[in-house]
Design an enzyme around this catalytic site. Structure first.
Site, PDB file in Angstrom:
ATOM      1  N   SER A 247       7.820  -7.793  -3.545  1.00 35.32           N
ATOM      2  CA  SER A 247       7.583  -6.491  -4.173  1.00 35.32           C
ATOM      3  C   SER A 247       8.829  -5.648  -3.935  1.00 35.32           C
ATOM      4  CB  SER A 247       6.347  -5.818  -3.566  1.00 35.32           C
ATOM      5  OG  SER A 247       5.185  -6.546  -3.884  1.00 35.32           O
TER       6      SER A 247
ATOM      7  N   LYS B 278       4.632  -4.402 -11.077  1.00 34.75           N
ATOM      8  CA  LYS B 278       3.863  -4.675  -9.854  1.00 34.75           C
ATOM      9  C   LYS B 278       3.553  -3.390  -9.108  1.00 34.75           C
ATOM     10  CE  LYS B 278       2.260  -6.526  -6.027  1.00 34.75           C
ATOM     11  NZ  LYS B 278       3.002  -7.518  -5.251  1.00 34.75           N
TER      12      LYS B 278
ATOM     13  N   LYS C  71       4.546   0.909   0.550  1.00 37.92           N
ATOM     14  CA  LYS C  71       5.886   0.667   0.018  1.00 37.92           C
ATOM     15  C   LYS C  71       5.838   0.567  -1.498  1.00 37.92           C
ATOM     16  CE  LYS C  71       7.152  -3.259  -0.639  1.00 37.92           C
ATOM     17  NZ  LYS C  71       7.370  -4.712  -0.581  1.00 37.92           N
TER      18      LYS C  71
END
Length: 305
Positions: A101, A176, A245
């Site tokens: 990611s 994502k 995050k």
């Protein structure tokens, strides 16, 4: 292991998601695996038949594909750029697939550097959690050139059933992050509804059943609440810090493009504020519901120890 694809591959990053993904990918392929953890290397090798590497200092010859499943862009950049960086050691025509990611801007820059060296670069983050990593049913969002993504597709299909080419380099990682922000919002929104239902005399598990048989259902209510939240287990396998995050990356996308998003960005703020109050060193992302329990004085988990 019977090898049917002789393209030598290197899979780096064997955490909760990376280990089952590497095991799926290694079926019928010649694969080397690496992680900083010796235990992770050993366990993955034993499970998949892949060959563990103790270090990236010396690469096996003729590595054609490198798959990365790492915690963040800084680590991806270090693996690819810093001595002994992989970008400088892979042959032209090789392919890097970053399934981490990562940050879209970092990905775009790395893809440009790779292209200058004749190396294909695809960002292909995943969604579906550990359970779907084990079964090979992950959703995969691929960013990159048409040529690179199509070349990567049969490799990605070893790990996922839904490979979607979303656009040029960096867009896979953008998709994502945005998806995970929506996922976190679904958890938060369901918590608010279930708290209100409990206050009105409706048992949490009953309200979840109502939602899942009605139009308000989502993956959060269909999977995360029954398996990981109502049980009080909080064991989905996806750390809250990793979720935060991703949510920060998503916020940067909204801000950079001046997109108004008060609902989802409020969920991001709530999640960040809650993290500061949790004592756990590595809480699961489903523990987001604790904020709503505490704020409303309602327990939406099974109260049994």
């Amino acid at each position: 292991m019977v090898v049917t694809d002789t393209t030598r591959s290197l899979f780096i990053g064997l955490g909760n998601m990376g280990r089952p993904m590497a095991s799926r990918y290694a079926q019928g392929r010649e694969v080397f695996v690496f992680d900083q953890s010796p235990e992770a290397r050993k366990a993955t090798a034993e499970q998949s038949g892949a060959t563990p590497l103790e270090s990236l200092d010396t690469l096996p010859e003729n590595i054609k594909v490198v798959i990365l499943m790492l915690p963040n862009s800084r680590i991806v950049e270090a693996v690819l750029r810093e001595s002994p960086g992989l970008l400088s050691r892979l042959n032209p025509g090789s392919m890097i697939i970053d399934m981490s990611s990562s940050e879209p801007k970092s990905t775009t820059a790395l893809a440009h550097e790779a292209a200058q060296l004749g190396i294909h670069y695809v960002d292909a983050p995943v969604s579906g959690g550990v359970a779907r990593a084990v079964t090979g049913e992950l959703a995969i969002m691929a960013g990159g050139s048409d040529q690179a993504v199509e070349a990567a597709r049969p490799l990605l299909e070893a790990m996922g059933t839904g490979v979607v080419h979303v656009g040029p380099s960096g867009t896979g990682h953008a998709a994502k992050a945005l998806n995970n922000l929506l996922s976190a919002t679904n958890i938060a929104a369901a918590a608010e509804i279930i708290c209100a239902a409990a206050s009105a005399g409706i048992a949490p598990h009953v309200m979840v059943d109502v939602i899942n048989n009605s139009t308000g259902r989502s993956q959060a209510t269909e999977v995360k609440y029954p398996k990981h939240i109502l049980t009080g287990a909080f064991d989905s396998g996806f750390a809250m810090d990793l979720m935060l995050k991703d949510l920060k990356i998503a916020r940067q996308i909204f801000e950079a493009n001046a997109v108004e998003a008060p609902v989802v960005l409020t969920a991001q703020t709530v999640a960040e504020n809650l993290r500061e109050k949790l004592d756990s060193a590595a809480p699961d992302h489903t523990e987001l519901v604790r904020h709503y329990e505490q704020a409303n004085g309602v327990l939406i988990r099974d109260p049994r120890p």
